[in-house]
Each structure stands twice: as C-alpha cells, then as structure tokens.
Scaffold this active site. Structure first.
Site, PDB file in Angstrom:
ATOM      1  N   ASP A 134      26.069 111.363  18.458  1.00 32.77           N
ATOM      2  CA  ASP A 134      25.043 112.029  19.271  1.00 32.77           C
ATOM      3  C   ASP A 134      23.654 111.952  18.616  1.00 32.77           C
ATOM      4  OD1 ASP A 134      25.557 113.618  17.151  1.00 32.77           O
ATOM      5  OD2 ASP A 134      25.905 115.463  18.302  1.00 32.77           O
ATOM      6  N   HIS A 191      14.037  87.126   4.595  1.00 29.86           N
ATOM      7  CA  HIS A 191      14.168  88.395   5.325  1.00 29.86           C
ATOM      8  C   HIS A 191      15.019  89.397   4.562  1.00 29.86           C
ATOM      9  CE1 HIS A 191      13.131  86.170   9.317  1.00 29.86           C
ATOM     10  NE2 HIS A 191      12.060  86.479   8.623  1.00 29.86           N
ATOM     11  N   ASP A 228       6.798  92.962   1.138  1.00 31.74           N
ATOM     12  CA  ASP A 228       6.221  92.701   2.462  1.00 31.74           C
ATOM     13  C   ASP A 228       6.445  93.978   3.263  1.00 31.74           C
ATOM     14  OD1 ASP A 228       5.534  91.887   5.016  1.00 31.74           O
ATOM     15  OD2 ASP A 228       6.627  89.989   4.921  1.00 31.74           O
ATOM     16  N   ASP A 234       0.587  94.308   8.347  1.00 30.03           N
ATOM     17  CA  ASP A 234       1.622  93.395   7.826  1.00 30.03           C
ATOM     18  C   ASP A 234       1.076  92.775   6.540  1.00 30.03           C
ATOM     19  OD1 ASP A 234       3.696  91.625   7.495  1.00 30.03           O
ATOM     20  OD2 ASP A 234       3.236  90.418   9.255  1.00 30.03           O
ATOM     21  N   HIS A 269       8.080  78.418   6.114  1.00 30.58           N
ATOM     22  CA  HIS A 269       7.632  79.178   7.295  1.00 30.58           C
ATOM     23  C   HIS A 269       6.197  78.826   7.634  1.00 30.58           C
ATOM     24  CE1 HIS A 269       5.377  82.056   4.759  1.00 30.58           C
ATOM     25  NE2 HIS A 269       6.436  82.126   3.966  1.00 30.58           N
ATOM     26  N   HIS A 307       0.740  84.565  12.224  1.00 35.43           N
ATOM     27  CA  HIS A 307       1.143  84.892  13.598  1.00 35.43           C
ATOM     28  C   HIS A 307       0.147  85.896  14.144  1.00 35.43           C
ATOM     29  CE1 HIS A 307       2.786  88.600  11.786  1.00 35.43           C
ATOM     30  NE2 HIS A 307       3.294  87.822  10.854  1.00 35.43           N
ATOM     31  N   HIS A 312       4.925  90.691  15.315  1.00 37.72           N
ATOM     32  CA  HIS A 312       4.758  89.312  15.812  1.00 37.72           C
ATOM     33  C   HIS A 312       4.280  89.492  17.244  1.00 37.72           C
ATOM     34  CE1 HIS A 312       7.964  88.114  12.646  1.00 37.72           C
ATOM     35  NE2 HIS A 312       6.770  88.225  12.132  1.00 37.72           N
ATOM     36  N   GLU A 339      -0.517  84.055   5.619  1.00 38.89           N
ATOM     37  CA  GLU A 339       0.552  84.422   4.693  1.00 38.89           C
ATOM     38  C   GLU A 339       1.316  83.231   4.107  1.00 38.89           C
ATOM     39  OE1 GLU A 339       4.082  86.155   6.545  1.00 38.89           O
ATOM     40  OE2 GLU A 339       2.977  86.361   8.412  1.00 38.89           O
ATOM     41  N   TYR A 347       8.614  79.431  -2.585  1.00 40.95           N
ATOM     42  CA  TYR A 347       9.903  80.039  -2.946  1.00 40.95           C
ATOM     43  C   TYR A 347      10.744  78.976  -3.649  1.00 40.95           C
ATOM     44  CZ  TYR A 347       7.850  82.649   0.874  1.00 40.95           C
ATOM     45  OH  TYR A 347       6.951  83.306   1.678  1.00 40.95           O
ATOM     46  N   ARG A 405       4.622  85.340  -2.044  1.00 41.90           N
ATOM     47  CA  ARG A 405       3.923  85.282  -0.752  1.00 41.90           C
ATOM     48  C   ARG A 405       2.717  86.218  -0.862  1.00 41.90           C
ATOM     49  NH1 ARG A 405       7.817  85.889   2.380  1.00 41.90           N
ATOM     50  NH2 ARG A 405       7.832  88.080   2.977  1.00 41.90           N
ATOM     51  N   GLU A 415      -0.071  87.920   1.816  1.00 39.48           N
ATOM     52  CA  GLU A 415      -0.310  88.057   3.264  1.00 39.48           C
ATOM     53  C   GLU A 415      -1.395  89.087   3.551  1.00 39.48           C
ATOM     54  OE1 GLU A 415       3.072  89.589   5.503  1.00 39.48           O
ATOM     55  OE2 GLU A 415       2.225  88.786   7.352  1.00 39.48           O
TER      56      GLU A 415
HETATM   57  N1  GLY Z   1       6.663  90.995   7.902  1.00 42.20           N
HETATM   58  C1  GLY Z   1       6.934  90.022   8.870  1.00 42.20           C
HETATM   59  C2  GLY Z   1       6.091  88.844   8.714  1.00 42.20           C
HETATM   60  O1  GLY Z   1       5.395  88.711   7.733  1.00 42.20           O
HETATM   61  O2  GLY Z   1       6.029  88.003   9.566  1.00 42.20           O
HETATM   62 MN    MN Z   2       3.542  88.413   8.811  1.00 47.03          MN
HETATM   63 MN    MN Z   3       4.858  90.306   6.465  1.00 50.78          MN
END
Ligand code: GLY
Ligand code: MN
Ligand code: MN
Length: 449
Positions: A44, A250, A267, A278, A357, A361, A368, A391, A395, A412, A414
């Site tokens: 619940d 991820h 991140d 982000d 990647h 975005h 996103h 970003e 790696y 990374r 960003e």
């Molecule tokens: N935190 C998600 C991205 O960087 O796209």
């Molecule tokens: Mn991002």
């Molecule tokens: Mn991110």
C-alpha cells in the site's frame, strides 16, 4: 509544491496560447494532455509522485488525477482551456493533504473552466464531438488511451444523431516538443536554481569524500544538500562510482567502499520546480590526482573546452560532439591507449572503446529532454533558449594492450549550458572543475588522510 507565482502562471498561459495558435493553424481540434498516474511501489505504498512534464508545462498543476483539455477552433483567441481534477474531499484531505478542487484550481491557475475528474466520461464525448482532430499522445499510457477510446466510441455511438467523431488523431507532442526546446525566462530561472543547488552538492561531496568511506555516504551528502535547498527531488538516480565503477556508465548501486588512490565519478543533479540539472564531476578520493589520473582528467577537460567553443548559435548540435571526439582521439593516441593516425582513429571509430556515448543532450523538464535532434535528416542548428549538456568522458577498462597505469580510470565532466545570442551561459559554472580548483577545495579538509 505551493501554487506557482503570478509570473510563472503568466508564462504557462502564454505557452497555452502559443500551442493554440499552432493548432489553429493546423486546422484546430481538441488537445488532451493527462498528468502522470500514481504508481504503487509495494503493497500500500506509492512511489514519490511526479507529474507529467507536458501536463506541467501547460498547467503548472502538480496534483495527480488531472487532465488538461483545450478546445481550439480556427481562431486561437477563442481557445478554451479546461482542467479536470479531483473534487475537494475533506475526509481524504485529513489523510493525504490539500486538494484544490475544480473551482479553486480554475481561479488559482487561470483556466477558462474546471470540472471534477469523474465527470470526464460524459464531458469528454461532448467536447470532442464534431471536432476535426484529437491532439493526444496515443500509446504513451494504456489507461489514458482506454479513456480516450471510450470517449471516441461514445461519440461514434451518436452517429445517427449527426454527431461526428474526430477524423484525425494527431500527436500533440510534435508541437509541444518543439516548444519545450526553447526555454522561456521562467524556465531558465528554475534551471539556474537547480544548477546552483546541484553545484553546491557536488562541492559538498568533494569535501566529504575520504578513503574508506562508502559511496552511499557521499550520495547522502548530495541528497541532503539537494533537499535542504528546497529542491523537490533528484532529476535522475545519482551515480556515485568509485574506482572501476566509474567505467560502468549507468552505475547506481552506490554501495562500494572508496579506496585511497582511486577516482570518484559523481553524476548527480536535483530537480527544482520541475526542471532538471545534470552535473558530472570526477575527483580523487584522497584529494590529489595521480599522474595518470591527471593526464586523463586534463584530456577530458580539454575535450570539454573544445566542445564548449561550438556551443553557440550558428553551430549544429553535432559539432560539439565532433570537437570533443577529435581532442579525445588525439589524446588517446598521445597516451598510448590507441595506435595509428588521428584520421585513422576517427575513421574507424576505434576511440569508441574508451568514449562510447554522445557529448550531450537537451535538458529541461526531463533530464533527457524533449525535442528533435535532426530536422529533415540534418543535425539541427543551436539557437538561443536551448539548453544542452556538454559531457565528454573517457573510460579505460583493464586490457593487455592498454598501459596498466590507466586501468580503471573513468572520467566524465558534465555541465549544463544555455545557448544565448552571444554564445552560451554555463549554468553550472560554480561547480569546481579544474584540477587545481578541486585539489584546493579538497585540501581545505584537514582530516582527510
Ligand atoms: N545523468 C544522465 C546523463 O548524463 O545523461
Ligand atoms: Mn547528461
Ligand atoms: Mn549526467
């Protein structure tokens, strides 16, 4: 969330007017935008409620069980906006808290009309009868789809009385996505607030990190800073990834112990008044970069600066990515991670082994965010009012053909970037980023080692 300010409500009403103009120009019809359902977590207990981004964009209304209906003819000026929402219910409000109810919601949020949600089965067929088109995101939510089909069938059942069902069902998101891509000043204020809070949280994480502590302890520092500053939620699940975990793109388990000599990649971003931030920062657990860590870090930073040079009107969305890739690929050659020529590495895509990647975005109500990246098959131009992330990363997983000094280094960096007429404005500028900024901040904590 408290009722939106007068300024926010005016911006939201202006968005409804712009949508009405576009729909009128496309022949008119009825717009239907429901909010998100509540979701059971277990037994619940519900997941924390988050409204639908399109619905919030057009209403500012944050209660569950609500729907916006707009009836738009050939003249956008006569468009009618109606809210369907929960009735007042004093018994339920004792348990679950305040509900506006239709009358107060109409007055507070400035709709032309508002009705109880349980009148929808009779009202919706009346509203869509004899309209040329239904503007609705068919297929996004099966429960909402069933409501719409019921309404369409109820109209069709009146066929012999001369009432016609809409001939077209068109996806309202095609118009809304394009609108959402260009942020108004109220949206930019919220995004700036989200970015500032998240930047402070990253700084706090840098100060709190020390060898032997656990990733979740640092996650807790981030969450504390987000919430104490009034943000309502995380914008996405935080990644707090020490050592080799930084090479899992991820990674969200956040349960490992941090080791002296490792890097920590975070991140994480909060959501403020519906808008996401982000941010990624990578820093040494013990406060000082080792030689190889610094080499990779400086490379990723240089690639980010190269990408940022293209974050301005007149450039296309992919030029930021191409600029970052070029610098990263050359750096990978220089560090001995790859062999061959720069042209060869770019041509073959062998850099993707370490950078898999894209460089950014759209960012907005969703992390996103909505909006097309290509128009007629071509990457679209950057324009003032768009918000992107920049970003790049690198790696490096252990492998025989990779120098051991670089094994398990994942970096990374960003930032969130508003495109302006003059170029860009980095919303996350206050988040420490250079090697020296990070080392100075971390050296201020005396009991680290
Ligand atoms: N935190 C998600 C991205 O960087 O796209
Ligand atoms: Mn991002
Ligand atoms: Mn991110």
């Amino acid at each position: 969330m408290p009722a939106p300010s007068a300024q926010r409500l005016a911006a939201i009403a202006a968005r409804r007017r712009r949508l009405a103009e576009r729909i009128a120009a496309a022949g008119g019809g009825v717009v239907i935008v429901p909010t998100a359902p509540e979701r059971r977590r277990n037994r619940d207990t519900e997941y924390a409620y988050r409204f639908d981004s399109y619905f919030y964009y057009l209403t500012g209304f944050t209660e569950p069980e609500a729907m916006l209906v707009m009836v738009i003819g050939n003249d956008a000026a006569t468009a009618q906006s109606m809210l369907f929402c929960r009735e007042k219910n004093l018994e339920r409000e004792i348990w679950d808290g305040f509900r506006y109810g239709p009358a107060t919601a109409r007055e507070t949020f400035g709709f032309d009309d508002a009705f109880a949600l349980d009148t929808l089965p009779t009202k919706l067929p009346e509203l869509i009868g004899n309209q040329p088109a239904l503007w609705y995101a068919l297929g996004y939510d099966g429960v909402q789809d069933a409501r719409i089909f019921d309404a369409l069938n109820a109209v069709r059942a009146q066929g012999r009385s001369g009432v016609q069902a809409p001939a077209d069902v068109r996806d309202v998101r095609t118009l809304l996505d394009e609108m959402r891509l260009f942020k108004d000043t109220v949206e930019i204020d919220s995004m700036r607030a989200a970015a500032v809070i998240s930047g402070r949280a990253h700084k706090r994480a840098m100060c709190a990190t020390r060898p032997e502590c656990f990733e979740y302890e640092i996650e807790a520092e981030l969450l504390h800073e987000f919430r104490r500053a009034g943000s309502q939620s995380v914008a996405y699940n935080s990644i707090v990834a020490g050592g080799a975990n930084a090479c899992v793109l991820h990674y969200v388990s956040n349960d490992a112990q941090l080791k002296d000599g490792d890097l920590l990649l975070i991140d994480a971003g909060c959501e403020f008044d519906g808008y996401a931030s982000d941010i990624t920062r990578t820093f040494p657990v013990n406060g000082r970069f080792s030689g190889p860590q610094k080499d990779v870090y400086e490379l990723v930073l240089a690639s980010q600066y190269a990408a940022l040079e293209h974050a301005r009107p007149g450039q296309t969305y992919d030029t930021t990515h191409d600029a970052a890739v070029k610098v990263l690929a050359q750096g990978m050659l220089d560090l001995g991670l790859l062999s061959g020529s720069l042209d060869g590495v770019l041509e073959s895509g062998s850099y993707r082994r370490f950078y898999m990647h894209r460089t950014g975005h759209w960012l907005g109500l969703d992390v996103h965010d909505a909006g097309e990246y290509k128009l007629k098959g071509e990457w679209r131009a950057l324009e003032p009012g768009m918000v992107i992330t920049v970003e790049p990363g690198c790696y490096i997983r252990p492998a025989e053909d990779v120098p051991e000094a670089f094994w398990n280094i994942g970096v990374r960096i960003e930032d969130d970037v508003l495109i302006t007429a003059a170029g860009h404005d980095i919303l996350t500028i206050a988040t420490p980023k250079t090697v020296s900024d990070i080392e100075i901040i971390m050296s201020d904590v005396d009991d680290r080692r």
